[in-house]
Design a protein around this motif. Structure first.
Motif, short mmCIF file in Angstrom:
data_model
loop_
_atom_site.label_atom_id
_atom_site.label_comp_id
_atom_site.label_asym_id
_atom_site.label_seq_id
_atom_site.Cartn_x
_atom_site.Cartn_y
_atom_site.Cartn_z
N ASP A 72 0.87 -1.16 0.00
CA ASP A 72 0.02 -0.12 -0.09
C ASP A 72 0.88 1.22 0.02
N ALA A 73 1.02 1.97 -0.95
CA ALA A 73 2.17 3.12 -1.44
C ALA A 73 1.56 4.18 -0.38
N ALA A 74 0.23 4.54 -0.41
CA ALA A 74 -0.07 5.60 0.35
C ALA A 74 0.03 5.47 2.00
N ALA A 75 0.06 4.33 2.35
CA ALA A 75 0.20 4.06 3.70
C ALA A 75 1.79 4.04 4.07
N ALA A 76 2.41 3.33 2.94
CA ALA A 76 3.93 3.29 3.33
C ALA A 76 4.79 4.93 3.01
N ALA A 77 4.08 5.64 2.49
CA ALA A 77 4.57 7.08 2.29
C ALA A 77 4.31 7.89 3.60
N ARG A 78 3.66 7.60 4.39
CA ARG A 78 3.28 8.28 5.63
C ARG A 78 4.59 7.54 6.84
#
Length: 183
Positions: A72-78
Motif C-alpha cells: 500500500d503505497a499511500a500508507a507506506a508514504a506516511r
C-alpha cells in the motif's frame, strides 16, 4: 511498530535474521545491508512490515538494482521506512521532480495572494492536482513478480493481507520456522 527481517538464500536453503533499520536512510543503504547478508550472489529478501498496515519486500541479487514491492503505497508514504522504498521510478514520477511539500509554497495555490485561476479550480475539483504532485497511490505498487521463481506468483502476492504477509511469504520459501524465531 515495525518488523524487518532479512531472508538470505544459502546452499542449505533460506536463513532468516531480524535487522535494525536505524542506520538505513536510502534504498542504496538497504541494498548494501542486504548484500552484506548475501552468500555469493544469491538473492536476499528484505521484508518490512508495519503493524498490519502495509508491508514491503525488496529483492537484492548481486549488484543488480533492487526489485521492490509495496502492498500500500499511500500508507507506506506516511512511514519513514516506507519512504525509502517508494522511489520515483516505483511511483512513476520523473526523477528530480519537486517534492510535494515544495509544491505547497503558498497553501491557497496562489502567488502573492492572487485569487486562483479557473484552471486551478478545475484541477482541484477533478482531483488531478494530487496526481500531478506525485502523491503515492492507495494500493500496491512495484514488481509483483519478484517472488515468482520462489513459488509465489503475482496474484498470490497481491492477495496477501498485511497482517500475515511475511508469514505467507516465508511459507512459500519454506522458512516459516526461521522467520518466526526472529520475530
Amino acid at each position: 511498530m515495525y518488523f524487518a527481517a532479512l531472508l538470505a538464500r544459502t546452499e542449505d536453503g533460506w536463513e532468516a535474521s531480524d535487522t535494525e533499520l536505524d542506520e538505513v536512510e536510502t534504498l542504496a543503504d538497504l541494498a548494501d545491508l542486504a548484500r552484506e547478508a548475501a552468500e555469493d550472489d544469491e538473492p536476499v529478501l528484505v521484508c518490512i512490515e508495519q503493524e498490519g498496515v502495509w508491508f514491503g519486500v525488496v529483492r537484492v541479487e548481486g549488484e543488480e538494482d533492487p526489485r521492490i514491492f509495496v502492498s500500500d503505497a499511500a500508507a507506506a508514504a506516511r512511514s519513514s521506512y516506507g519512504e525509502i522504498l517508494l522511489t520515483d521510478e516505483l511511483l512513476g514520477r520523473e526523477p528530480g521532480r519537486e517534492e510535494d511539500l515544495d509544491l505547497l509554497v503558498d497553501l491557497d495555490g496562489t502567488e502573492d495572494g492572487e485569487p486562483p485561476s479557473e484552471t486551478e479550480d478545475e484541477e482541484d475539483e477533478g482531483g488531478t492536482s494530487a496526481q500531478a504532485a506525485g502523491a503515492a497511490p492507495a494500493g500496491p505498487v512495484g514488481d509483483v513478480g519478484l517472488l515468482a521463481d520462489f513459488g509465489m506468483d503475482g496474484t498470490a502476492l497481491l492477495s496477501l493481507t498485511s497482517e500475515d504477509a511475511l508469514t505467507e511469504i516465508a511459507d512459500a520459501l519454506g522458512c516459516t520456522d526461521m522467520l518466526e524465531a526472529v520475530r
